[in-house]
Design an enzyme around this catalytic site. Structure first.
Site, PDB file in Angstrom:
ATOM      1  N   THR A 123       0.847  -1.201   0.000  1.00  0.00           N
ATOM      2  CA  THR A 123       0.000   0.000   0.000  1.00  0.00           C
ATOM      3  C   THR A 123       0.878   1.244   0.000  1.00  0.00           C
ATOM      4  O   THR A 123       1.779   1.374   0.823  1.00  0.00           O
ATOM      5  CB  THR A 123      -0.908  -0.012   1.248  1.00  0.00           C
ATOM      6  OG1 THR A 123      -1.854  -1.069   1.101  1.00  0.00           O
ATOM      7  CG2 THR A 123      -1.658   1.299   1.399  1.00  0.00           C
TER       8      THR A 123
ATOM      9  N   HIS B 191      -7.027 -11.287  -2.447  1.00  0.00           N
ATOM     10  CA  HIS B 191      -6.468 -10.981  -1.121  1.00  0.00           C
ATOM     11  C   HIS B 191      -7.338 -11.647  -0.054  1.00  0.00           C
ATOM     12  O   HIS B 191      -8.357 -11.115   0.358  1.00  0.00           O
ATOM     13  CB  HIS B 191      -6.430  -9.467  -0.931  1.00  0.00           C
ATOM     14  CG  HIS B 191      -5.599  -9.018   0.235  1.00  0.00           C
ATOM     15  ND1 HIS B 191      -5.152  -9.878   1.208  1.00  0.00           N
ATOM     16  CD2 HIS B 191      -5.126  -7.794   0.577  1.00  0.00           C
ATOM     17  CE1 HIS B 191      -4.437  -9.184   2.100  1.00  0.00           C
ATOM     18  NE2 HIS B 191      -4.410  -7.918   1.740  1.00  0.00           N
TER      19      HIS B 191
ATOM     20  N   ASN C 114      -4.347 -11.228   5.911  1.00  0.00           N
ATOM     21  CA  ASN C 114      -4.119 -10.004   6.690  1.00  0.00           C
ATOM     22  C   ASN C 114      -5.347  -9.395   7.349  1.00  0.00           C
ATOM     23  O   ASN C 114      -5.402  -8.181   7.602  1.00  0.00           O
ATOM     24  CB  ASN C 114      -3.405  -8.953   5.832  1.00  0.00           C
ATOM     25  CG  ASN C 114      -2.018  -9.431   5.404  1.00  0.00           C
ATOM     26  OD1 ASN C 114      -1.544 -10.437   5.926  1.00  0.00           O
ATOM     27  ND2 ASN C 114      -1.397  -8.744   4.473  1.00  0.00           N
TER      28      ASN C 114
ATOM     29  N   TYR D 138      -8.447  -8.947   6.326  1.00  0.00           N
ATOM     30  CA  TYR D 138      -9.457  -8.237   5.538  1.00  0.00           C
ATOM     31  C   TYR D 138     -10.662  -9.156   5.267  1.00  0.00           C
ATOM     32  O   TYR D 138     -10.734 -10.252   5.817  1.00  0.00           O
ATOM     33  CB  TYR D 138      -8.813  -7.657   4.270  1.00  0.00           C
ATOM     34  CG  TYR D 138      -7.741  -6.642   4.643  1.00  0.00           C
ATOM     35  CD1 TYR D 138      -8.097  -5.454   5.291  1.00  0.00           C
ATOM     36  CD2 TYR D 138      -6.394  -6.895   4.449  1.00  0.00           C
ATOM     37  CE1 TYR D 138      -7.121  -4.529   5.692  1.00  0.00           C
ATOM     38  CE2 TYR D 138      -5.415  -5.978   4.846  1.00  0.00           C
ATOM     39  CZ  TYR D 138      -5.794  -4.802   5.470  1.00  0.00           C
ATOM     40  OH  TYR D 138      -4.847  -3.899   5.884  1.00  0.00           O
TER      41      TYR D 138
ATOM     42  N   ASN E 277      -4.311  -6.804  12.181  1.00  0.00           N
ATOM     43  CA  ASN E 277      -5.729  -6.427  12.072  1.00  0.00           C
ATOM     44  C   ASN E 277      -6.622  -7.241  13.020  1.00  0.00           C
ATOM     45  O   ASN E 277      -7.791  -7.497  12.728  1.00  0.00           O
ATOM     46  CB  ASN E 277      -6.239  -6.528  10.625  1.00  0.00           C
ATOM     47  CG  ASN E 277      -5.850  -5.321   9.797  1.00  0.00           C
ATOM     48  OD1 ASN E 277      -5.788  -4.202  10.308  1.00  0.00           O
ATOM     49  ND2 ASN E 277      -5.601  -5.532   8.509  1.00  0.00           N
TER      50      ASN E 277
HETATM   51  C1  PHB Z   1      -1.951  -1.546   4.785  1.00  0.00           C
HETATM   52  O1  PHB Z   1      -2.356  -0.653   4.037  1.00  0.00           O
HETATM   53  O2  PHB Z   1      -1.424  -1.295   5.880  1.00  0.00           O
HETATM   54  C2  PHB Z   1      -2.088  -2.935   4.376  1.00  0.00           C
HETATM   55  C3  PHB Z   1      -2.831  -3.234   3.248  1.00  0.00           C
HETATM   56  C4  PHB Z   1      -2.953  -4.537   2.838  1.00  0.00           C
HETATM   57  C5  PHB Z   1      -2.342  -5.526   3.574  1.00  0.00           C
HETATM   58  C6  PHB Z   1      -1.604  -5.240   4.687  1.00  0.00           C
HETATM   59  C7  PHB Z   1      -1.477  -3.934   5.079  1.00  0.00           C
HETATM   60  O3  PHB Z   1      -2.474  -6.778   3.196  1.00  0.00           O
END
Ligand code: PHB
Length: 359
Positions: A26, A175, A178, A180, A235
């Protein structure tokens, strides 16, 4: 002796010139309307000597956003913006996939259409802050998706994959890592549903498998990869039995010709040190396996040589070293990244890191 990192690799219908993967990162440089800017084309083009670039996490829909200035791939303007980046990478002889992203509960009303609550499998709040226009704020308790909304989530990934191909990407990475949305469905720290998408492992894996199948149907399994992070507590997400869950998920992905399985092999926060059998995942999957998390070139070559992985994804080194592949070949020193400019607008700390001088 040829170092394994510098050998080619077939990935679905494309050939990669080496086994370096630039991990999705990102960078928060999208413009109004979450449109990737010409600067992103320069940034990715500068890094095209890697075998494969996985471009940064990109929203599949308006509700998929949780961060300032992250790009989308759900509008015509966004597709046109991405076209500049894919053209730049291809002109430089590189290959590029796009990471398809829905943040789920890792969001804020500020980012949501109409100021609505972010959506998630269940109304379970993540502990943590989100950076909004007012600074860091608590993440709100999300709204649980209704059962009849789930086909719309699958469709948003399918449509985004088609848009990514229209924008010139060589493929997409789903994705599912992490913490999400898709990971929130997978892991029981966030999924408390009692319908066909919650409860046992097979139910929690269902949405991810449906998204993968829908995308494969639209663009081809050989252009569809997936990223997972079984023991990452980033997260605020954990699972009671990650080995069983991901063994099941990967068995469901096996034998379908998917482009790759990309695993973050640990906990980015360093909190979860449970053992996990990555090799078993790779064996079950049976296709190209990308390993990631803190690899340097020495460990990468060793992991490739002993059959642990087929490709290695590097994140941070690519930020400050557009020529990371060449520096690795020459054993040249690596530049350090500047943490203050990771998410700031403009070229500084983005496209102004130098390549090696005098060669
Ligand atoms: C972030 O923007 O911090 C971020 C985005 C996607 C990820 C991990 C971190 O998989």
């Amino acid at each position: 002796m040829t170092r394994p990192l510098f050998t080619p690799c077939t990935l679905g219908r494309i050939e990669l010139k080496n086994r370096f993967v630039m991990a999705p990162l990102t960078r928060s440089r999208a413009g109004a309307g979450n449109v990737p800017q010409p600067l992103a084309a320069l940034y990715y083009g500068q890094r095209a000597s890697t075998g494969l670039i996985v471009a940064e996490a990109t929203q599949v829909s308006a509700t998929a956003q949780g961060y300032v200035s992250t790009p989308g791939v759900h509008s015509a303007e966004q597709v046109a913006g991405w076209r500049l980046a894919t053209d730049a990478v291809h002109a430089a002889g590189g290959r590029i996939f796009l990471q398809l992203w829905h943040v789920g509960r890792i969001s804020h009303t500020e980012f949501q259409p109409g100021g609505a609550l972010p959506v998630a499998p269940s109304a379970v709040k993540a502990e943590g802050k989100v950076y909004t226009s007012k600074g860091f704020e608590d993440m709100p308790e999300p709204r649980a998706l209704d059962l009849d909304e789930i086909p719309g989530i699958v469709e948003s990934f399918r449509a985004a994959a088609l848009n990514a191909i229209a924008a010139g990407f060589d493929g997409v990475e789903v994705h599912a890592a992490n913490g999400y949305l898709l990971d929130q469905f997978l892991r029981d720290g966030a999924n408390r549903r009692s319908d066909g998408y919650g409860g046992g492992i097979a139910n929690r894996a269902r949405l991810v498998l449906e998204v993968m199948a829908a995308i494969a149907d639209a663009i081809g399994a050989d252009r569809t990869g997936i990223r997972i992070s079984p023991i990452n507590s980033f997260n605020d997400l954990t699972d009671s039995d990650p080995q069983a869950l991901f063994d099941h998920l990967v068995a469901g992905l096996a034998g379908k010709g998917y482009a790759y399985l990309h695993a973050i092999e640990g906990d980015m926060t360093g909190k979860d040190s449970r053992p996990f059998d990555w090799r078993r995942l790779r064996e079950r999957f049976g296709g190209v396996y990308i390993a990631n998390l803190g690899y340097d070139a020495v460990r990468a070559d060793a992991a490739l040589a002993d059959g642990h992985a087929d490709l290695i994804a590097f994140g941070k080194p690519f930020i400050a070293n557009p020529d990371f592949v060449l520096r690795t070949l020459l054993g040249a020193p690596l530049a350090e990244l500047d943490g203050d400019t990771l998410y700031t607008p403009g070229a500084h700390g983005y496209t102004d890191y130098p390549v090696l001088a005098g060669i």
